[in-house]
Design a protein around this motif. Structure first.
Motif, PDB file in Angstrom:
ATOM      1  N   LEU A 112      10.129 111.396   1.496  1.00  0.00           N
ATOM      2  CA  LEU A 112      11.270 110.466   1.534  1.00  0.00           C
ATOM      3  C   LEU A 112      12.325 110.932   2.525  1.00  0.00           C
ATOM      4  O   LEU A 112      12.879 110.129   3.269  1.00  0.00           O
ATOM      5  N   THR A 168      13.467 108.641   5.727  1.00  0.00           N
ATOM      6  CA  THR A 168      14.845 108.183   5.910  1.00  0.00           C
ATOM      7  C   THR A 168      15.516 108.846   7.114  1.00  0.00           C
ATOM      8  O   THR A 168      16.439 108.282   7.695  1.00  0.00           O
ATOM      9  N   LYS A 199      16.300  99.740   7.270  1.00  0.00           N
ATOM     10  CA  LYS A 199      15.679  99.573   5.952  1.00  0.00           C
ATOM     11  C   LYS A 199      14.196  99.305   6.123  1.00  0.00           C
ATOM     12  O   LYS A 199      13.792  98.434   6.887  1.00  0.00           O
ATOM     13  N   LEU A 231      11.944 103.692  -2.084  1.00  0.00           N
ATOM     14  CA  LEU A 231      12.596 103.070  -0.928  1.00  0.00           C
ATOM     15  C   LEU A 231      13.020 101.632  -1.209  1.00  0.00           C
ATOM     16  O   LEU A 231      13.550 100.953  -0.340  1.00  0.00           O
ATOM     17  N   CYS A 272      11.128  98.934  -1.650  1.00  0.00           N
ATOM     18  CA  CYS A 272      10.424  97.996  -0.774  1.00  0.00           C
ATOM     19  C   CYS A 272       9.030  97.723  -1.329  1.00  0.00           C
ATOM     20  O   CYS A 272       8.652  98.253  -2.370  1.00  0.00           O
TER      21      CYS A 272
END
Length: 197
Positions: free
Chosen positions: A61, A65, A71, A93, A95
């Motif tokens: 992660l 990021t 995004k 995330l 998503c």
């Protein structure tokens, strides 16, 4: 087939944190599997260790990021070990998760691509309606070796309209230079040796 090699970027963790050193210590190595001459790096023991799992997911992660400034809309997991990471990363995330599978495993209309892997050939598929035009995509798998699967997966995502922002793999075999054939930035967390005596 005509192949165009694109200039790509590849990064990996040169100086591993203590946590990632712990994760790396959990990876098991099997000589001559699945065929003679292959040194197989098995990530399953990491998944049997709750602390190892947490460290690995947090590092993935962090890399995503750090590398993707927008995004992420979709995490695509590759058949089959990418499925171990993809849904959890997608959830963290906030998503969607989309799988790329071997031929004949997905229902509905699918787009396919032929690939040459380290020890054989295969056909990969993605559901045609799974990614909207312009969606920002991160592709995840356990291992980057020759780059055949990742290269084909990037092409497949682009065929259905996705914009691949990053490919991330837990393990990389830098001697094989697989990232050089992939038309997207590639990040690996642990670099290991290729082949066996």
């Amino acid at each position: 087939l005509f192949h165009v090699v694109f200039h790509t970027q590849h990064t990996h963790t040169n100086t591993m944190s203590g946590g990632m050193k712990y994760v790396e210590s959990l990876v098991e190595h099997h000589e001559n599997f699945p065929i003679k001459g292959i040194l197989f790096h098995d990530v399953f023991p990491v998944l049997r260790d709750p602390l190892g799992v947490e460290i690995l997911f947090n590092e993935m992660l962090h890399k995503i990021t750090s590398e993707v400034q927008e995004k992420v809309d979709i995490v695509v997991g590759l058949d089959s070990r990418g499925f171990l990471f993809g849904p959890t990363l997608a959830s963290r995330l906030n998503c969607a998760f989309v799988p790329i599978r071997k031929k004949g495993k997905l229902p509905g209309e699918c787009i396919s691509i032929d690939i040459v892997k380290e020890y054989g050939t295969d056909v990969l598929e993605i559901q045609a309606a799974s990614i909207k035009e312009g969606a920002k995509v991160v592709i995840v798998d356990d291992l980057l070796a020759t780059g055949g699967t990742l290269k084909a997966s990037v092409e497949l995502v682009k065929k259905v309209g996705g914009d691949v922002k990053l490919c991330i793999c837990a393990i990389g075999l830098p001697e094989l230079k697989g990232h050089e054939s992939v038309d997207a930035k590639c990040v690996t967390l642990m670099d290991m040796a290729d082949g066996c005596e």
